[in-house]
Design an enzyme around this catalytic site. Structure first.
Site, PDB file in Angstrom:
ATOM      1  N   PHE A  24       6.436  15.860   0.716  1.00 39.62           N
ATOM      2  CA  PHE A  24       5.908  15.390  -0.568  1.00 39.62           C
ATOM      3  C   PHE A  24       4.921  14.262  -0.325  1.00 39.62           C
ATOM      4  CE2 PHE A  24       6.068  12.641  -4.350  1.00 39.62           C
ATOM      5  CZ  PHE A  24       5.711  13.563  -5.324  1.00 39.62           C
ATOM      6  N   GLY A  25       3.700  14.417  -0.833  1.00 39.52           N
ATOM      7  CA  GLY A  25       2.680  13.382  -0.743  1.00 39.52           C
ATOM      8  C   GLY A  25       2.403  12.788  -2.110  1.00 39.52           C
ATOM      9  N   TYR A  26       2.346  11.471  -2.186  1.00 36.96           N
ATOM     10  CA  TYR A  26       2.134  10.783  -3.466  1.00 36.96           C
ATOM     11  C   TYR A  26       0.992   9.776  -3.396  1.00 36.96           C
ATOM     12  CZ  TYR A  26       4.805   7.289  -0.930  1.00 36.96           C
ATOM     13  OH  TYR A  26       5.231   6.405   0.016  1.00 36.96           O
ATOM     14  N   GLY A  27       0.401   9.594  -2.214  1.00 41.22           N
ATOM     15  CA  GLY A  27      -0.717   8.665  -2.013  1.00 41.22           C
ATOM     16  C   GLY A  27      -1.879   9.407  -1.394  1.00 41.22           C
ATOM     17  N   SER A  28      -2.352   8.904  -0.254  1.00 36.81           N
ATOM     18  CA  SER A  28      -3.516   9.533   0.382  1.00 36.81           C
ATOM     19  C   SER A  28      -3.233  10.947   0.873  1.00 36.81           C
ATOM     20  CB  SER A  28      -4.033   8.668   1.532  1.00 36.81           C
ATOM     21  OG  SER A  28      -3.054   8.565   2.548  1.00 36.81           O
ATOM     22  N   GLU A  99       1.211   7.681   9.392  1.00 32.19           N
ATOM     23  CA  GLU A  99       2.061   6.922   8.464  1.00 32.19           C
ATOM     24  C   GLU A  99       2.910   5.871   9.183  1.00 32.19           C
ATOM     25  OE1 GLU A  99       1.717   7.483   5.158  1.00 32.19           O
ATOM     26  OE2 GLU A  99       0.216   8.986   5.669  1.00 32.19           O
TER      27      GLU A  99
END
Length: 191
Positions: A24-28, A99
């Site tokens: 799950f990606g929520y930023g870049s 990350e």
């Protein structure tokens, strides 16, 4: 916890016998997809809120002048919209480096826009990492973002691209949009 989390992440999950993992990606990760994926779908996770509370001295700032990037903060009832990617476990070799600045991989349940659900992983920078900056007023966060520049470019690009990507996903992230508004005001008053 040390800011560099590469080695720590590589001991957190065992991918033996696993062909693919949801991430799950929520930023870049929403807009800078520099990794191969098998599938991607808009998704949400519950109980987490996106916040510009993590320092970035490796991508969007320097150790002397860190930028600010997003992490997730536990918040009952919150829903965080983002993008889910089904990836081969080998992709984490790259993502753990990308990350590395305080982010750890955690398990999460994601709900896809079609109502389906899957277990997957999400990178979260927790309060106990050295680069965590914590809460600040939107205008102060915007000011710090406006001044930060790192190896991945200006911190303003990160904020503006994230806000644009969230709008494209149909997300109403009040926190991100408030900082974006303050940043635009600050930039226009400097002209």
């Amino acid at each position: 916890m040390a800011a560099n989390t590469i080695d720590h992440n590589r001991t957190r999950q065992n991918f033996e016998g696993i062909d693919s993992v949801w991430l799950f990606g929520y930023g870049s990760l929403i807009y800078k997809v520099d990794f191969p994926f098998l599938e991607q779908k808009p998704a949400t996770i519950r109980g987490w809120a996106r916040r510009f509370w993590q320092g970035s001295h490796d991508h969007r700032g320097t150790p002397e002048a860190p930028g600010r990037v997003v992490t997730l903060i536990e918040q009952p009832g919150a829903v965080c919209k983002g993008m889910a990617f089904r990836v081969a476990p080998s992709v984490f070799e790259h993502l753990d480096v990308r990350e590395k600045n305080g982010y750890l991989r955690f398990s999460t349940t994601m709900t896809f826009d079609d109502g389906g659900q899957a277990e997957g992983l999400v990178y979260i920078a927790t309060e106990d990492n050295e680069a965590f900056l914590g809460e600040a007023p939107p205008a102060d966060i915007a000011r710090q973002i406006a001044q930060a520049l790192g190896p991945s470019g200006p911190n303003t690009d990160y904020l503006l691209r994230l806000a644009e990507s969230l709008r494209e996903l149909g997300d109403q992230c009040d926190h991100t949009f408030a900082i974006e508004s303050c940043l635009k005001e600050q930039l226009s008053s400097e002209r």
